[in-house]
Write a protein that holds these residues in place. Structure first.
Motif, PDB file in Angstrom:
ATOM      1  N   TYR A 206       0.856  -1.187   0.000  1.00  0.00           N
ATOM      2  CA  TYR A 206       0.000   0.000   0.000  1.00  0.00           C
ATOM      3  C   TYR A 206       0.891   1.236   0.000  1.00  0.00           C
ATOM      4  CZ  TYR A 206      -3.603  -3.351   1.378  1.00  0.00           C
ATOM      5  OH  TYR A 206      -4.464  -4.430   1.427  1.00  0.00           O
ATOM      6  N   PRO A 207       1.199   1.782  -1.185  1.00  0.00           N
ATOM      7  CA  PRO A 207       2.051   2.965  -1.233  1.00  0.00           C
ATOM      8  C   PRO A 207       1.283   4.222  -0.841  1.00  0.00           C
ATOM      9  CG  PRO A 207       1.405   2.328  -3.444  1.00  0.00           C
ATOM     10  CD  PRO A 207       0.841   1.287  -2.509  1.00  0.00           C
ATOM     11  N   SER A 208       1.947   5.338  -0.917  1.00  0.00           N
ATOM     12  CA  SER A 208       1.371   6.576  -0.400  1.00  0.00           C
ATOM     13  C   SER A 208       0.279   7.169  -1.271  1.00  0.00           C
ATOM     14  CB  SER A 208       2.484   7.625  -0.239  1.00  0.00           C
ATOM     15  OG  SER A 208       3.144   7.836  -1.482  1.00  0.00           O
ATOM     16  N   ASP A 209       0.129   6.686  -2.497  1.00  0.00           N
ATOM     17  CA  ASP A 209      -0.862   7.292  -3.393  1.00  0.00           C
ATOM     18  C   ASP A 209      -2.247   6.678  -3.276  1.00  0.00           C
ATOM     19  OD1 ASP A 209      -0.456   4.834  -4.520  1.00  0.00           O
ATOM     20  OD2 ASP A 209       0.312   5.572  -6.439  1.00  0.00           O
ATOM     21  N   GLY A 210      -2.441   5.764  -2.329  1.00  0.00           N
ATOM     22  CA  GLY A 210      -3.752   5.156  -2.126  1.00  0.00           C
ATOM     23  C   GLY A 210      -4.010   3.924  -2.969  1.00  0.00           C
ATOM     24  N   SER A 211      -3.078   3.554  -3.841  1.00  0.00           N
ATOM     25  CA  SER A 211      -3.252   2.361  -4.667  1.00  0.00           C
ATOM     26  C   SER A 211      -2.805   1.127  -3.896  1.00  0.00           C
ATOM     27  CB  SER A 211      -2.445   2.499  -5.965  1.00  0.00           C
ATOM     28  OG  SER A 211      -1.064   2.587  -5.677  1.00  0.00           O
ATOM     29  N   ALA A 212      -2.905  -0.033  -4.526  1.00  0.00           N
ATOM     30  CA  ALA A 212      -2.461  -1.287  -3.916  1.00  0.00           C
ATOM     31  C   ALA A 212      -1.790  -2.142  -4.977  1.00  0.00           C
ATOM     32  CB  ALA A 212      -3.635  -2.037  -3.299  1.00  0.00           C
ATOM     33  N   GLN A 213      -0.786  -2.897  -4.567  1.00  0.00           N
ATOM     34  CA  GLN A 213      -0.048  -3.762  -5.470  1.00  0.00           C
ATOM     35  C   GLN A 213       0.115  -5.121  -4.809  1.00  0.00           C
ATOM     36  OE1 GLN A 213       3.960  -2.452  -6.226  1.00  0.00           O
ATOM     37  NE2 GLN A 213       4.364  -3.984  -7.818  1.00  0.00           N
ATOM     38  N   LEU A 214      -0.130  -6.185  -5.565  1.00  0.00           N
ATOM     39  CA  LEU A 214       0.010  -7.543  -5.051  1.00  0.00           C
ATOM     40  C   LEU A 214       1.252  -8.188  -5.649  1.00  0.00           C
ATOM     41  CD1 LEU A 214      -1.071  -9.930  -3.403  1.00  0.00           C
ATOM     42  CD2 LEU A 214      -2.419 -10.601  -5.424  1.00  0.00           C
ATOM     43  N   LEU A 215       2.139  -8.688  -4.773  1.00  0.00           N
ATOM     44  CA  LEU A 215       3.358  -9.344  -5.206  1.00  0.00           C
ATOM     45  C   LEU A 215       3.392 -10.776  -4.697  1.00  0.00           C
ATOM     46  CD1 LEU A 215       5.952  -6.546  -4.249  1.00  0.00           C
ATOM     47  CD2 LEU A 215       4.942  -6.946  -6.513  1.00  0.00           C
ATOM     48  N   THR A 216       4.032 -11.664  -5.435  1.00  0.00           N
ATOM     49  CA  THR A 216       4.303 -12.992  -4.902  1.00  0.00           C
ATOM     50  C   THR A 216       5.463 -12.862  -3.914  1.00  0.00           C
ATOM     51  OG1 THR A 216       5.947 -13.554  -6.584  1.00  0.00           O
ATOM     52  CG2 THR A 216       3.618 -14.005  -7.114  1.00  0.00           C
ATOM     53  N   GLY A 217       5.678 -13.897  -3.126  1.00  0.00           N
ATOM     54  CA  GLY A 217       6.784 -13.859  -2.180  1.00  0.00           C
ATOM     55  C   GLY A 217       8.117 -13.660  -2.872  1.00  0.00           C
ATOM     56  N   ALA A 218       8.308 -14.337  -4.010  1.00  0.00           N
ATOM     57  CA  ALA A 218       9.565 -14.201  -4.756  1.00  0.00           C
ATOM     58  C   ALA A 218       9.718 -12.782  -5.304  1.00  0.00           C
ATOM     59  CB  ALA A 218       9.610 -15.224  -5.889  1.00  0.00           C
ATOM     60  N   GLU A 219       8.629 -12.220  -5.805  1.00  0.00           N
ATOM     61  CA  GLU A 219       8.678 -10.850  -6.313  1.00  0.00           C
ATOM     62  C   GLU A 219       8.982  -9.859  -5.183  1.00  0.00           C
ATOM     63  OE1 GLU A 219       5.524 -11.096 -10.060  1.00  0.00           O
ATOM     64  OE2 GLU A 219       4.810 -10.636  -8.026  1.00  0.00           O
ATOM     65  N   ALA A 220       8.368 -10.081  -4.031  1.00  0.00           N
ATOM     66  CA  ALA A 220       8.568  -9.161  -2.911  1.00  0.00           C
ATOM     67  C   ALA A 220      10.029  -9.129  -2.471  1.00  0.00           C
ATOM     68  CB  ALA A 220       7.686  -9.562  -1.736  1.00  0.00           C
ATOM     69  N   GLY A 306       3.030 -16.989  10.837  1.00  0.00           N
ATOM     70  CA  GLY A 306       4.420 -17.441  10.792  1.00  0.00           C
ATOM     71  C   GLY A 306       5.414 -16.298  10.865  1.00  0.00           C
ATOM     72  N   GLU A 307       4.934 -15.113  11.227  1.00  0.00           N
ATOM     73  CA  GLU A 307       5.769 -13.916  11.358  1.00  0.00           C
ATOM     74  C   GLU A 307       6.353 -13.452  10.033  1.00  0.00           C
ATOM     75  OE1 GLU A 307       6.068 -12.293  14.456  1.00  0.00           O
ATOM     76  OE2 GLU A 307       4.485 -13.727  14.860  1.00  0.00           O
ATOM     77  N   ARG A 308       5.766 -13.900   8.919  1.00  0.00           N
ATOM     78  CA  ARG A 308       6.206 -13.432   7.610  1.00  0.00           C
ATOM     79  C   ARG A 308       5.416 -12.175   7.235  1.00  0.00           C
ATOM     80  NH1 ARG A 308       5.101 -18.970   4.424  1.00  0.00           N
ATOM     81  NH2 ARG A 308       3.113 -18.493   5.459  1.00  0.00           N
ATOM     82  N   ILE A 309       6.066 -11.263   6.560  1.00  0.00           N
ATOM     83  CA  ILE A 309       5.417 -10.005   6.172  1.00  0.00           C
ATOM     84  C   ILE A 309       4.448 -10.276   5.031  1.00  0.00           C
ATOM     85  CG2 ILE A 309       5.778  -7.687   5.252  1.00  0.00           C
ATOM     86  CD1 ILE A 309       8.570  -7.761   6.508  1.00  0.00           C
ATOM     87  N   GLU A 310       3.178  -9.921   5.238  1.00  0.00           N
ATOM     88  CA  GLU A 310       2.180 -10.132   4.191  1.00  0.00           C
ATOM     89  C   GLU A 310       1.573  -8.821   3.679  1.00  0.00           C
ATOM     90  OE1 GLU A 310      -0.903 -12.602   5.712  1.00  0.00           O
ATOM     91  OE2 GLU A 310      -1.636 -11.122   7.162  1.00  0.00           O
ATOM     92  N   SER A 311       1.797  -7.713   4.369  1.00  0.00           N
ATOM     93  CA  SER A 311       1.329  -6.408   3.895  1.00  0.00           C
ATOM     94  C   SER A 311       2.314  -5.339   4.355  1.00  0.00           C
ATOM     95  CB  SER A 311      -0.064  -6.078   4.428  1.00  0.00           C
ATOM     96  OG  SER A 311      -1.029  -6.977   3.926  1.00  0.00           O
ATOM     97  N   VAL A 312       2.541  -4.357   3.492  1.00  0.00           N
ATOM     98  CA  VAL A 312       3.402  -3.223   3.803  1.00  0.00           C
ATOM     99  C   VAL A 312       2.654  -1.949   3.455  1.00  0.00           C
ATOM    100  CG1 VAL A 312       5.579  -2.054   3.349  1.00  0.00           C
ATOM    101  CG2 VAL A 312       5.490  -4.567   3.356  1.00  0.00           C
ATOM    102  N   ALA A 313       2.498  -1.058   4.413  1.00  0.00           N
ATOM    103  CA  ALA A 313       1.830   0.228   4.170  1.00  0.00           C
ATOM    104  C   ALA A 313       2.810   1.354   4.450  1.00  0.00           C
ATOM    105  CB  ALA A 313       0.598   0.373   5.060  1.00  0.00           C
ATOM    106  N   LEU A 314       2.866   2.309   3.527  1.00  0.00           N
ATOM    107  CA  LEU A 314       3.782   3.446   3.659  1.00  0.00           C
ATOM    108  C   LEU A 314       2.996   4.744   3.785  1.00  0.00           C
ATOM    109  CD1 LEU A 314       6.739   4.636   3.378  1.00  0.00           C
ATOM    110  CD2 LEU A 314       6.142   4.964   0.954  1.00  0.00           C
ATOM    111  N   TYR A 315       3.352   5.561   4.754  1.00  0.00           N
ATOM    112  CA  TYR A 315       2.802   6.909   4.921  1.00  0.00           C
ATOM    113  C   TYR A 315       3.987   7.862   4.804  1.00  0.00           C
ATOM    114  CZ  TYR A 315      -1.077   4.206   6.737  1.00  0.00           C
ATOM    115  OH  TYR A 315      -2.093   3.289   6.897  1.00  0.00           O
TER     116      TYR A 315
END
Length: 319
Positions: A206-220, A306-315
């Motif tokens: 979730y970047p700062s422009d209000g959009s959303a992007q979905l990545l696979t684990g490998a892409e992330a 499992g303590e893996r990061i599944e979402s990242v939000a930036l302000y």
């Protein structure tokens, strides 16, 4: 200046100053805390509290200086004239003013966001002789907490520099040790200093422009996949920030990292996205700008069981 912000920005420098005055390393945090507590009102009124805090620290350790019985005004006046004259000559001969918002190649770089190994690699590439020394500090183990010379000092190839890395004094020193360690891990990866953190099979960004992007684990795990969101770019810029504090001696401030509760500090600087705000396994951190103005950059890391990061939000930070 806000006393807490001043403490965050200058804590490690003040600890080093206390030790230089003769305080034992294990006693330095207590002495510095006592001085800061007594000087809170004056710090709040001062634009740059460094001088008054250093004087108060010296007085606390060495005792206040004896007052002279006579002021000897003629000698003082003569000295003032000499100093002013010397300053005028220096002003005519001095080079260009140092940059206020970045560091030149001939200045000691900021080591904010580095661990000992990454800092040594950076400095050795610049032709500097590097020595690492552990320093008792409430910081994640092996993070750089100070350097000698400090960020912004003029340097030349072959110069000897000392990098001080954190050695936590006590297991209870950092109550948010694991969260802070994760924040540094993300910043290391964003800046190319370390491997990717543990990502879930699917990661929402979730970047700062209000959009959303979905990545696979490998892409992330691949920094190139984050270019469209500009999240990693924002993290790199925030960690590289510096601010000129004073020219004589040349002194720069660097950013500060702080772990915060997901619901803290959002009233004036933006509210969390309600679509992800209901989750509870979250680590939120901010990076205060070097000049401590405006809203800090804020990152929220949401994790699965499992303590893996599944979402990242930036302000983003704002002036």
């Amino acid at each position: 200046m806000d006393p807490r912000e001043y403490r965050d920005a200058r804590w490690h420098t003040l600890l080093r100053t206390a030790e230089d005055l003769g305080v034992e390393p294990e006693q330095a945090p207590t002495v510095v805390e006592q001085v800061l507590a007594r000087q809170q009102a004056r710090i709040r009124r001062a634009e740059d509290p460094d001088l008054l805090v250093r004087r108060a620290l010296a007085d606390a350790v060495l005792g206040p200086p004896d007052r002279p019985r006579s002021r000897r005004w003629p000698a003082v006046a003569a000295l003032a004239i000499v100093v002013v004259a010397a300053g005028a000559v220096f002003a005519l001969a001095r080079p260009d003013a140092p940059p206020a918002d970045h560091l030149r190649a001939d200045q000691m770089p900021s080591l904010f966001g580095y661990d000992g190994a990454a800092a040594s690699t950076l400095l050795k590439k610049r032709g500097l002789e590097v020595q690492q020394r552990p320093f008792r500090s409430c910081e994640v183990r092996d993070r750089v907490v100070a350097s000698e010379p400090a960020a912004g000092a003029e340097i030349s190839r072959g110069d000897h520099v000392v990098v001080y890395t954190a050695l936590p004094a006590d297991v209870s020193c950092l109550t948010d040790y694991a969260e802070r360690q994760l924040a540094w891990e993300v910043l290391d990866w964003a800046n190319g200093h370390g491997p990717a953190p543990s990502f879930a099979p699917r990661v929402w960004v979730y970047p700062s422009d209000g959009s959303a992007q979905l990545l696979t684990g490998a892409e992330a795990a691949d920094p190139d996949s984050w270019r469209a969101s500009h999240v990693l770019t924002a993290l790199r810029r925030a960690t590289a920030d510096v601010a000129l504090v004073q020219e004589h001696p040349l002194t720069y401030a660097v950013p500060a990292l702080r772990i915060v509760a997901p619901t803290d500090g959002t009233n004036q600087c933006g509210e969390p996205d309600p679509s992800i705000g209901a989750k509870t396994n979250v680590v939120a951190f901010i990076i205060r700008s070097a000049d401590r103005t405006g809203c800090p950059l804020r990152v929220e890391l949401y994790r699965d069981r499992g303590e893996r990061i599944e979402s990242v939000a930036l302000y983003p930070a704002s002036s």
